[in-house]
Write a protein that holds these residues in place. Structure first.
Motif, PDB file in Angstrom:
ATOM      1  N   ARG A  37       0.853  -1.194   0.000  1.00 36.38           N
ATOM      2  CA  ARG A  37       0.000   0.000   0.000  1.00 36.38           C
ATOM      3  C   ARG A  37       0.889   1.244   0.000  1.00 36.38           C
ATOM      4  N   PRO A  38       1.716   1.395  -1.058  1.00 39.08           N
ATOM      5  CA  PRO A  38       2.700   2.483  -1.068  1.00 39.08           C
ATOM      6  C   PRO A  38       2.077   3.879  -0.987  1.00 39.08           C
ATOM      7  N   SER A  39       0.818   4.004  -1.349  1.00 39.14           N
ATOM      8  CA  SER A  39       0.164   5.315  -1.242  1.00 39.14           C
ATOM      9  C   SER A  39       0.069   5.767   0.205  1.00 39.14           C
ATOM     10  N   ILE A  40       0.132   4.809   1.134  1.00 38.59           N
ATOM     11  CA  ILE A  40       0.076   5.115   2.563  1.00 38.59           C
ATOM     12  C   ILE A  40       1.466   5.071   3.196  1.00 38.59           C
ATOM     13  N   GLY A  41       2.240   4.035   2.840  1.00 36.62           N
ATOM     14  CA  GLY A  41       3.503   3.795   3.537  1.00 36.62           C
ATOM     15  C   GLY A  41       4.740   4.409   2.908  1.00 36.62           C
ATOM     16  N   VAL A  42       4.604   5.042   1.750  1.00 38.31           N
ATOM     17  CA  VAL A  42       5.777   5.581   1.061  1.00 38.31           C
ATOM     18  C   VAL A  42       5.497   7.012   0.606  1.00 38.31           C
ATOM     19  N   THR A  43       6.473   7.881   0.774  1.00 34.10           N
ATOM     20  CA  THR A  43       6.384   9.249   0.258  1.00 34.10           C
ATOM     21  C   THR A  43       7.495   9.455  -0.765  1.00 34.10           C
ATOM     22  N   SER A  44       7.569  10.637  -1.317  1.00 32.22           N
ATOM     23  CA  SER A  44       8.603  10.932  -2.306  1.00 32.22           C
ATOM     24  C   SER A  44      10.003  10.863  -1.703  1.00 32.22           C
ATOM     25  N   LYS A  45      10.096  10.994  -0.380  1.00 30.07           N
ATOM     26  CA  LYS A  45      11.393  10.963   0.305  1.00 30.07           C
ATOM     27  C   LYS A  45      11.802   9.564   0.733  1.00 30.07           C
ATOM     28  N   GLY A  46      10.847   8.637   0.780  1.00 32.77           N
ATOM     29  CA  GLY A  46      11.171   7.284   1.217  1.00 32.77           C
ATOM     30  C   GLY A  46      10.066   6.687   2.075  1.00 32.77           C
ATOM     31  N   TRP A  47      10.375   5.577   2.712  1.00 28.63           N
ATOM     32  CA  TRP A  47       9.376   4.900   3.546  1.00 28.63           C
ATOM     33  C   TRP A  47       9.070   5.719   4.811  1.00 28.63           C
ATOM     34  N   GLN A  48       7.791   5.729   5.164  1.00 28.26           N
ATOM     35  CA  GLN A  48       7.396   6.247   6.467  1.00 28.26           C
ATOM     36  C   GLN A  48       6.522   5.246   7.194  1.00 28.26           C
ATOM     37  N   GLY A  49       6.155   4.160   6.491  1.00 27.43           N
ATOM     38  CA  GLY A  49       5.358   3.107   7.109  1.00 27.43           C
ATOM     39  C   GLY A  49       4.042   3.637   7.634  1.00 27.43           C
ATOM     40  N   ILE A  50       3.699   3.233   8.848  1.00 26.15           N
ATOM     41  CA  ILE A  50       2.436   3.673   9.454  1.00 26.15           C
ATOM     42  C   ILE A  50       2.666   4.825  10.438  1.00 26.15           C
ATOM     43  N   LEU A  51       3.839   5.461  10.324  1.00 18.21           N
ATOM     44  CA  LEU A  51       4.131   6.628  11.142  1.00 18.21           C
ATOM     45  C   LEU A  51       3.984   7.891  10.291  1.00 18.21           C
ATOM     46  N   PRO A  52       3.842   9.055  10.917  1.00 16.07           N
ATOM     47  CA  PRO A  52       3.500  10.266  10.162  1.00 16.07           C
ATOM     48  C   PRO A  52       4.633  10.859   9.346  1.00 16.07           C
ATOM     49  N   HIS A  53       5.879  10.431   9.571  1.00 14.87           N
ATOM     50  CA  HIS A  53       7.008  11.051   8.876  1.00 14.87           C
ATOM     51  C   HIS A  53       8.146  10.052   8.745  1.00 14.87           C
ATOM     52  N   GLY A  54       8.923  10.195   7.686  1.00 15.46           N
ATOM     53  CA  GLY A  54      10.038   9.290   7.457  1.00 15.46           C
ATOM     54  C   GLY A  54      11.088   9.341   8.540  1.00 15.46           C
ATOM     55  N   ASN A  55      11.338  10.529   9.093  1.00 19.88           N
ATOM     56  CA  ASN A  55      12.323  10.636  10.169  1.00 19.88           C
ATOM     57  C   ASN A  55      11.870   9.880  11.417  1.00 19.88           C
ATOM     58  N   ALA A  56      10.585  10.047  11.782  1.00 15.69           N
ATOM     59  CA  ALA A  56      10.049   9.325  12.941  1.00 15.69           C
ATOM     60  C   ALA A  56      10.166   7.820  12.732  1.00 15.69           C
ATOM     61  N   PHE A  57       9.888   7.381  11.513  1.00 14.94           N
ATOM     62  CA  PHE A  57       9.987   5.957  11.199  1.00 14.94           C
ATOM     63  C   PHE A  57      11.437   5.492  11.277  1.00 14.94           C
ATOM     64  N   GLY A  58      12.355   6.284  10.704  1.00 16.49           N
ATOM     65  CA  GLY A  58      13.769   5.920  10.737  1.00 16.49           C
ATOM     66  C   GLY A  58      14.321   5.864  12.146  1.00 16.49           C
ATOM     67  N   PHE A  59      13.930   6.849  12.979  1.00 15.50           N
ATOM     68  CA  PHE A  59      14.381   6.858  14.374  1.00 15.50           C
ATOM     69  C   PHE A  59      13.945   5.591  15.095  1.00 15.50           C
ATOM     70  N   LEU A  60      12.680   5.224  14.920  1.00 12.74           N
ATOM     71  CA  LEU A  60      12.149   4.065  15.629  1.00 12.74           C
ATOM     72  C   LEU A  60      12.763   2.770  15.118  1.00 12.74           C
ATOM     73  N   MET A  61      13.047   2.699  13.817  1.00 14.35           N
ATOM     74  CA  MET A  61      13.663   1.492  13.270  1.00 14.35           C
ATOM     75  C   MET A  61      15.094   1.314  13.796  1.00 14.35           C
ATOM     76  N   GLY A  62      15.795   2.423  14.004  1.00 19.23           N
ATOM     77  CA  GLY A  62      17.133   2.321  14.584  1.00 19.23           C
ATOM     78  C   GLY A  62      17.079   1.723  15.979  1.00 19.23           C
ATOM     79  N   LEU A  63      16.142   2.204  16.793  1.00 12.42           N
ATOM     80  CA  LEU A  63      15.969   1.670  18.144  1.00 12.42           C
ATOM     81  C   LEU A  63      15.539   0.208  18.099  1.00 12.42           C
ATOM     82  N   THR A  64      14.622  -0.124  17.195  1.00  9.95           N
ATOM     83  CA  THR A  64      14.132  -1.500  17.088  1.00  9.95           C
ATOM     84  C   THR A  64      15.250  -2.462  16.722  1.00  9.95           C
ATOM     85  N   ALA A  65      16.126  -2.048  15.816  1.00 14.51           N
ATOM     86  CA  ALA A  65      17.248  -2.901  15.413  1.00 14.51           C
ATOM     87  C   ALA A  65      18.140  -3.222  16.613  1.00 14.51           C
TER      88      ALA A  65
END
Length: 456
Positions: A184-212
């Motif tokens: 469902r890339p219309s929801i989970g992807v923006t022109s800058k990259g993945w944001q998943g089910i979070l409101p912004h790509g940076n928020a998603f990236g921050f959380l993925m770093g912690l999750t890893a």
């Protein structure tokens, strides 16, 4: 929803069904402590999902921030509070049992981290000097209520259960985000990259770093599921890469560095260990600032990311100028960024000239804290932060469990994400982590685990 509203019969049937299910859950929870505890974790997970900013339909309706937004309808407020009340009602016996020692928890906070309490007290008082006192008071009450929820979570579970709870939530966000990004890339992807089910790509990236990093720790905690945990860690790093969050990559490196530093200082004397951690934090913050100030070279050429930080450095001086106008106590909680006031908005003149971008916040948690509560509020937070570092060092000296890294990990994540984003005293994942770590460290500092803990 509109169909239900237009058909009273369907509305009655739906309401009756909901009441029946609620009563059944209440009955099951009352009969079994295990069921009650499981339901409590589910409800806590749902609220944390909302606080994390999950964009799936419905979670915006239970995000506490929605309670003080301008234009919030009375029926919507009642409905949202009703959802919270329903959660509490279902696990009422467990909830009642576990808030009996609230005075003990508050006393531990006052004794072991009085600066944290001072920050909250200043925040609620800030309505007195806000230009919009009613709005500030309402926002403060909601914020304190959310903080009380975070306190409940922090005192309810020891680090082992907190680790499992937070990791499970992060894994669910990871899996759902990957699903939406791929299918469902219309929801989970923006022109800058993945944001998943979070409101912004940076928020998603921050959380993925912690999750890893948490998945790696899980592979150490539970060797039987080592490869599964490492698989999740790899998937988290892949999602981080796809998010194109340059600061997310930097944060991942910093969190890995935290694990290395902890191994190094574990056997040092407490004062030396404290000094080493403070030195590391100072270097890490300076690194983030250097990256921000040299974004064009570092982010574009080195991290292969679109240049977005320069706009922030353009308007940060404007925010600082406003802080200088109210240096001690600020503009009051949520009293500065008020676009709904139009020309009366205190931040009306903050705009990036080159792009005409008008920010909704400082994109820096420390600046937003200072603009809301002045240098007094910023000082309270910094002293609270230093107190937490000292308590975390003491905690590391008393335990050999793999979870000993969690306090410093959560505190580091909460602080470092606020270098280029906001959320230090907002209803966000960063504040949730900071409060949970603060409460747990204050309780652990007593040398016992308060009888209140549900895990006992």
């Amino acid at each position: 929803m509109s169909t239900l509203a237009s058909n009273p019969l369907l509305l009655i049937i739906a309401a009756t069904s909901a009441i029946i299910y609620i009563l059944l859950l209440f009955n099951f929870a009352g009969r079994s402590q295990a069921t009650s505890k499981t339901l409590e974790k589910i409800f806590i997970g749902l609220i944390i999902f909302a606080i994390a900013g999950v964009t799936l339909t419905g979670f915006d309706k239970i995000h506490p921030r929605a309670l003080y937004l301008q234009g919030k309808k009375l029926y919507s407020t009642i409905f949202q509070i009703g959802i919270y009340a329903t959660f509490i009602f279902i696990i009422y016996s467990r909830f009642l049992q576990n808030i009996k020692n609230s005075v003990f928890v508050i006393s531990r906070l006052l004794i072991n981290n009085v600066y944290f309490c001072g920050l909250l007290f200043l925040l609620i008082l800030s309505a007195a000097w806000s230009e919009t006192p009613t709005y500030t008071l309402k926002a403060s009450i909601v914020f304190l209520g959310t903080t009380a929820f975070c306190v409940y979570v922090g005192k309810q579970y020891k680090w082992k259960e907190l680790f499992d709870l937070l990791l499970t939530i992060n894994k669910i966000i990871l899996l759902l985000s990957v699903f939406y990004a791929l299918f469902r890339p219309s929801i989970g992807v923006t022109s800058k990259g993945w944001q998943g089910i979070l409101p912004h790509g940076n928020a998603f990236g921050f959380l993925m770093g912690l999750t890893a990093v948490m998945c790696y720790i899980q592979s150490v905690r539970k060797p039987k599921t080592k490869w599964q945990s490492l698989g999740f860690a790899a998937l988290s790093i892949f999602a981080l890469q796809r998010s194109n969050s340059g600061m997310g990559k930097v944060l991942l490196v910093l969190l890995i560095s935290v694990l290395i530093v902890i191994r190094f200082i574990k056997n040092l004397p407490p004062r030396l260990a404290f000094a080493c951690i403070i030195f590391f934090m100072a270097i890490a913050m300076c690194l983030c600032i250097v990256i921000t100030q040299n974004a064009e070279f570092i982010i574009v050429d080195t991290l292969n990311k679109d240049l977005t930080l320069t706009g922030r450095t353009d308007f940060w001086p404007l925010v600082i100028n406003h802080i200088k106008q109210h240096p001690l106590l600020g503009y009051g909680y949520q009293g500065f960024w008020q676009s709904w006031r139009g020309a009366a908005d205190p931040a009306a003149d903050i705009i990036v000239v080159k792009t005409q971008f008008k920010p909704e916040h400082s994109h820096n948690g420390f600046l937003d804290l200072a603009v809301d509560l002045g240098f007094v509020g910023l000082g309270f937070f910094c002293l609270s932060f230093l107190t937490n570092i000292a308590l975390a060092v003491q905690y590391m000296k008393r335990t050999q469990e793999p979870e000993l890294v969690m306090p410093l990990l959560l505190i580091t994540w909460a602080v470092m994400t606020n270098i280029t984003e906001t959320g230090l005293i907002s209803i966000t994942y960063a504040w949730l982590f900071y409060v949970i770590a603060t409460v747990r460290l204050c309780l652990d500092a007593t040398g016992k685990s308060s009888q209140e803990n549900s895990s006992a």
